[in-house]
Design a protein around this motif. Structure first.
Motif, short mmCIF file in Angstrom:
data_model
loop_
_atom_site.label_atom_id
_atom_site.label_comp_id
_atom_site.label_asym_id
_atom_site.label_seq_id
_atom_site.Cartn_x
_atom_site.Cartn_y
_atom_site.Cartn_z
N GLU A 41 -66.74 -17.74 33.78
CA GLU A 41 -68.20 -17.74 33.64
C GLU A 41 -68.68 -19.02 32.98
O GLU A 41 -69.75 -19.54 33.32
CB GLU A 41 -68.67 -16.53 32.83
CG GLU A 41 -68.65 -15.20 33.57
CD GLU A 41 -67.28 -14.57 33.55
OE1 GLU A 41 -67.11 -13.58 34.28
OE2 GLU A 41 -66.39 -15.04 32.82
N ALA A 42 -67.89 -19.53 32.03
CA ALA A 42 -68.27 -20.79 31.37
C ALA A 42 -68.30 -21.92 32.40
O ALA A 42 -69.21 -22.75 32.39
CB ALA A 42 -67.29 -21.11 30.24
N LEU A 43 -67.32 -21.95 33.30
CA LEU A 43 -67.32 -22.98 34.35
C LEU A 43 -68.54 -22.83 35.24
O LEU A 43 -69.21 -23.82 35.56
CB LEU A 43 -66.05 -22.85 35.21
CG LEU A 43 -64.74 -23.31 34.58
CD1 LEU A 43 -63.55 -22.86 35.43
CD2 LEU A 43 -64.72 -24.81 34.41
N GLU A 44 -68.84 -21.60 35.62
CA GLU A 44 -70.01 -21.38 36.50
C GLU A 44 -71.29 -21.77 35.80
O GLU A 44 -72.20 -22.33 36.42
CB GLU A 44 -70.06 -19.91 36.93
CG GLU A 44 -68.97 -19.53 37.92
CD GLU A 44 -68.98 -18.06 38.27
OE1 GLU A 44 -68.49 -17.73 39.37
OE2 GLU A 44 -69.45 -17.25 37.45
N SER A 45 -71.37 -21.50 34.49
CA SER A 45 -72.60 -21.85 33.76
C SER A 45 -72.79 -23.36 33.70
O SER A 45 -73.92 -23.83 33.53
CB SER A 45 -72.56 -21.26 32.35
OG SER A 45 -71.66 -21.99 31.53
N LEU A 46 -71.69 -24.12 33.83
CA LEU A 46 -71.78 -25.59 33.83
C LEU A 46 -71.92 -26.14 35.24
O LEU A 46 -71.87 -27.35 35.44
CB LEU A 46 -70.53 -26.19 33.17
CG LEU A 46 -70.37 -25.88 31.69
CD1 LEU A 46 -68.96 -26.24 31.24
CD2 LEU A 46 -71.39 -26.63 30.86
N GLU A 94 -51.73 -17.11 33.57
CA GLU A 94 -52.68 -18.13 33.08
C GLU A 94 -54.09 -17.86 33.58
O GLU A 94 -55.05 -17.89 32.80
CB GLU A 94 -52.26 -19.51 33.60
CG GLU A 94 -51.26 -20.23 32.75
CD GLU A 94 -50.75 -21.47 33.46
OE1 GLU A 94 -49.59 -21.84 33.21
OE2 GLU A 94 -51.51 -22.04 34.27
N THR A 123 -55.61 -14.73 32.13
CA THR A 123 -56.09 -14.98 30.77
C THR A 123 -57.39 -15.76 30.80
O THR A 123 -58.32 -15.47 30.03
CB THR A 123 -55.02 -15.74 29.97
OG1 THR A 123 -53.78 -15.10 30.09
CG2 THR A 123 -55.41 -15.84 28.50
N THR A 124 -57.44 -16.76 31.69
CA THR A 124 -58.66 -17.56 31.84
C THR A 124 -59.85 -16.66 32.19
O THR A 124 -60.94 -16.79 31.64
CB THR A 124 -58.47 -18.61 32.94
OG1 THR A 124 -57.40 -19.48 32.57
CG2 THR A 124 -59.72 -19.44 33.17
N GLU A 137 -63.65 -17.82 30.63
CA GLU A 137 -63.75 -19.24 30.95
C GLU A 137 -64.30 -19.46 32.35
O GLU A 137 -64.90 -20.50 32.63
CB GLU A 137 -62.37 -19.91 30.81
CG GLU A 137 -61.92 -20.02 29.37
CD GLU A 137 -60.56 -20.70 29.24
OE1 GLU A 137 -59.79 -20.30 28.36
OE2 GLU A 137 -60.28 -21.62 30.01
N ILE A 144 -69.79 -25.74 37.65
CA ILE A 144 -68.48 -26.14 38.16
C ILE A 144 -67.93 -25.00 39.01
O ILE A 144 -67.88 -23.86 38.56
CB ILE A 144 -67.51 -26.46 36.99
CG1 ILE A 144 -68.03 -27.67 36.20
CG2 ILE A 144 -66.11 -26.72 37.50
CD1 ILE A 144 -67.24 -27.97 34.94
N LEU A 162 -60.82 -14.27 29.20
CA LEU A 162 -61.49 -14.93 28.08
C LEU A 162 -62.87 -15.46 28.46
O LEU A 162 -63.55 -16.05 27.63
CB LEU A 162 -60.63 -16.09 27.55
CG LEU A 162 -59.32 -15.68 26.90
CD1 LEU A 162 -58.51 -16.90 26.50
CD2 LEU A 162 -59.56 -14.80 25.68
#
Lengths: 261, 285
Positions: free
Chosen positions: B155-160, B144, B147-148, B153, B162, B151
């Protein structure tokens, strides 16, 4: 009585001689010598070929990746100084970043859940309140029919909008968008151009957001963006007359590059 | 494995002799030691980062992280209850029942409680629960989180803004630790009950009062404390190691089985080391 001259406003993001490289590979720079200041109210369009480095530069300018060289200041504060984690978090909240090709949504969340995650994390809002706020934002972006769908099951164009909504949840002051128009058809492109224009001047009573978009060509942003720049062979160049700029995805000078055979 | 350590195969002078058994074995052993040292260093750093996130952000974003912790407890604990009860039943019948039955034959039934506590409560209970969670949830963790990571995700968390460790790893650590503790308790209780069932079925001359009295007499308050510490340690170690292998490096599809196997091996080894450390503590009690 003479009015005092207005105090100069510090740039929101300021890059000084920055070299941007992929994460974990500082020895492979993609862009070098970037001197760039993003000021409040500006709308930047940065053009370049798909391998020109804008997908590397924008995350660096957004503070996601450390620059391989050079210095970045966020809201007047040097990013290389030792900062308290709460200050770092505050900086990240004021800078938004929308990734290309679907926006890297959280695959275990619905559209509503994706937009609510930053609200629930940073503001510690209960689920109902966070989702109510997220729903308002989703409605603004035309996502209401998709709210309870798994975000990654949506068509790419709607995933991209969900990513935009998620990045706007915390009302950033600067928003970076990596190739927002790629893989969009004509109607969706028109929506994005109109929405980002409104965002830059202040959307529905919200304060204006400084917008930075990356893309293959500057042409879609003529009449929308106020500042233009191009990445060419790893170098940053500001473009004074974007209408006369004929560099686009088809190569320098507008020539179609024939494959060698 | 360190890239700058030459192997016998790359040094021409050694290539011919590389097939000689002692030198090739020494080289391989050296590589393994260096590899393990780097792994322990990286895992240690990741564990410290995770502990730091738990210590400093435990109360942060409760409305988001508490449901995630509850989900992990459900995934790693409640969903495994039927399997644990089955294993507890089998364990009780096989170990406890047979032990008590044999002891009665040689007249050593007064040691029954001590043996049951030593074997089931102190050793087998925690390790079986940990291995079951590792097999069912630990391996899935690697896939899991891999895969995260793949994909984008993370970096997406860090960009927010989080913290990915706080959002992805901490709920898993807490969930697994609580789950292994809970599953161990269920395993031990079911084992003890099924053990007595075997004794009853086999018509062993031991009353329920004697059976449970022996257990109560053999149990010390330290057993409860050490059981909790051991199971929480197992849960923390499994969660940290599997999360590390999922998140530490970008994984390609073909790397996932290798990373999962490596994570499982490391978990087994480190849980064994922890078990040995607790054994020393038990011997000192």
């Amino acid at each position: 009585m003479s009015a005092e001259p207005p105090k100069p406003v510090a740039p929101l993001v300021e890059l000084t001689d920055v070299t941007a490289a992929p994460p974990g590979a500082p020895e492979l720079p993609e862009v070098e010598g970037v001197n760039w200041a993003i000021e409040p109210g500006q709308f930047w369009a940065v053009g370049g070929l798909p391998t020109a480095g804008d997908s590397c530069l924008l995350p660096t300018a957004a503070g996601l990746t450390q620059p391989a060289a050079g210095n970045i200041r966020f809201f007047g504060r040097d990013a290389s100084e030792d900062v308290d984690e709460s200050e770092l978090l505050e900086t990240r909240r004021r800078v938004g970043l929308v990734f290309s090709h679907g926006g890297r949504l959280f695959r275990d969340q619905s559209v509503l859940g994706n937009i609510a995650v930053p609200l629930r994390y940073h503001l510690d809002l209960p689920v109902e309140e966070a989702e109510a706020r997220a729903e308002k934002l989703a409605d603004l972006l035309g996502l209401k029919p998709w709210l309870n769908r798994a975000a990654v099951s949506l068509p790419l164009v709607w995933q991209q909008r969900t990513a935009l909504a998620r990045s706007l949840a915390l009302q950033p002051e600067v928003l970076f968008l990596d190739r927002p128009l790629s893989a969009l058809d004509f109607s969706h492109r028109g929506w994005w151009l109109e929405f980002l224009t409104e965002l830059a001047v202040g959307l529905e009573g919200r304060p204006p957001v400084a917008v930075v978009v990356g893309g293959d060509s500057l042409k879609p942003w003529l009449g929308v963006a106020s500042q233009f720049a191009r990445l060419d062979a790893g170098r940053w160049e500001t473009v004074a007359d974007p209408a006369a700029d004929d560099h686009d995805a088809f190569g320098g000078g507008g020539r179609f590059i024939r494959p060698k055979n | 494995m360190a890239d700058n350590v030459p192997s016998a195969w790359t040094i021409p002078a050694l290539r011919g002799s590389a097939r000689r058994f002692p030198r090739a074995l020494l080289t391989r052993a050296g590589h393994s030691v260096i590899g393990w040292q780097e792994t322990i260093r990286d895992l240690g750093a990741f564990a410290l980062i995770t502990l730091g996130a738990i210590a400093t952000k435990f109360d942060h974003a409760r409305s988001l992280t508490r449901p995630m912790i509850r989900y992990e407890i459900y995934r790693c604990g409640i969903r495994l209850l039927p399997m644990i009860c089955f294993i507890g039943l089998a364990l009780g019948l096989v170990i406890i029942g047979q032990t008590v039955s044999l002891q009665t034959k040689v007249g050593a039934q007064e040691y029954g409680g001590l043996i049951i506590v030593s074997v089931v409560v102190r050793e087998l209970g925690p390790i079986i629960a940990a291995l079951l969670v590792l097999a069912r949830a630990g391996a899935a963790n690697v896939v899991e989180l891999g895969t995260t990571r793949a994909l984008g995700e993370v970096e997406a968390l860090e960009s927010l803004g989080i913290d990915p460790v706080h959002y992805l790893v901490v709920p898993r650590v807490i969930g697994m630790a609580v789950s292994i503790f809970g599953l161990t308790v269920y395993l031990v209780v079911v084992s003890l009950l099924s053990g007595w069932l075997f004794v009853f079925i086999q018509d062993v001359p031991m009353s329920p009062g004697d059976y449970f009295g022996q257990l109560a007499g053999a149990l010390l308050w330290q057993d409860f404390v050490l059981l909790a510490l051991k199971t929480f340690a197992f849960g923390g170690v499994i969660a940290v190691i599997t999360s590390f292998h999922g998140l530490a490096k970008p994984l390609k599809l073909e790397d996932v089985p290798v990373a999962t196997a490596q994570a499982v091996t490391e978990c087994v080894v480190i849980c064994g080391v922890i078990d040995a450390m607790f054994l020393i503590v038990y011997l000192l009690i």
